[in-house]
Design an enzyme around this catalytic site. Structure first.
Site, mmCIF file in Angstrom:
data_model
loop_
_atom_site.group_PDB
_atom_site.id
_atom_site.type_symbol
_atom_site.label_atom_id
_atom_site.label_comp_id
_atom_site.label_asym_id
_atom_site.label_seq_id
_atom_site.Cartn_x
_atom_site.Cartn_y
_atom_site.Cartn_z
ATOM 1 N N PRO A 65 -3.855 2.600 -3.483
ATOM 2 C CA PRO A 65 -4.321 2.152 -4.798
ATOM 3 C C PRO A 65 -5.680 1.469 -4.675
ATOM 4 O O PRO A 65 -5.973 0.833 -3.657
ATOM 5 C CB PRO A 65 -3.236 1.174 -5.251
ATOM 6 C CG PRO A 65 -2.523 0.762 -4.025
ATOM 7 C CD PRO A 65 -2.683 1.877 -3.036
ATOM 8 N N HIS A 66 -6.498 1.630 -5.698
ATOM 9 C CA HIS A 66 -7.826 1.028 -5.651
ATOM 10 C C HIS A 66 -8.316 0.762 -7.062
ATOM 11 O O HIS A 66 -7.896 1.427 -8.008
ATOM 12 C CB HIS A 66 -8.822 1.905 -4.887
ATOM 13 C CG HIS A 66 -8.848 3.324 -5.336
ATOM 14 N ND1 HIS A 66 -7.889 4.249 -4.950
ATOM 15 C CD2 HIS A 66 -9.694 3.985 -6.136
ATOM 16 C CE1 HIS A 66 -8.170 5.418 -5.497
ATOM 17 N NE2 HIS A 66 -9.256 5.289 -6.232
#
Length: 154
Positions: A65-66
């Site tokens: 995730p980012h």
């Protein structure tokens, strides 16, 4: 750029059990807030917004995730090793247990993409992932994540 410039041992956690992706995002946001002073609510929103564009569960039990958030001066990361895999909606439909989250300044350009590419390459190493899954000490996990890095000092 090296993994050691993105994540410190303090940003690595072994987590016993999470019940949902939402709880995972909250815990990741709280971790980055404690380490880098960002607003955890905004970090959760940014993670969820990015996830709505497509899954960041890349397969083989790994999620990346980012998000871009206000309040950061550089790209940074948080690494979680889950003791119990979590349903994540990954591309291979397998639950995840290794999560390397990246947070970048809102205005970050190519640095965010370089960091994401580096983390992706690092986490594609099946041997490294096996070692990560076999250990629970954050300092050891950091050493595994950063093994092979060379110092630029002469």
């Amino acid at each position: 750029m090296q993994i050691s410039s993105l994540v410190t041992p303090a940003a690595i956690r072994v987590v016993g059990h999470l019940t949902s992706k939402k709880r995972l995002f909250q815990d990741l946001a709280e971790a980055v807030a404690a380490l880098h002073g960002v607003d955890p609510g905004h970090a959760v929103e940014a993670l969820q917004e990015r996830e709505s564009l497509g899954p960041t569960g890349v397969g083989h039990g790994i999620a990346l995730p980012h998000a871009r958030v206000n309040g950061l001066s550089r790209v940074c990361g948080v690494f979680f090793r889950l003791e119990r895999p979590l349903e994540f909606g990954a591309v291979d439909r397998q639950p995840v247990d290794l999560i390397f989250a990246l947070f970048a300044p809102r205005e970050a350009g190519v640095e965010h993409l370089k960091a994401l590419a580096l983390v992706s390459r690092t986490m594609r190493d099946a041997g490294r992932c096996a070692k990560l899954r076999a250990n629970t000490d954050p300092v050891t996990l950091h050493a595994i994540l950063t093994e092979g890095e060379t110092s630029k000092a002469a």
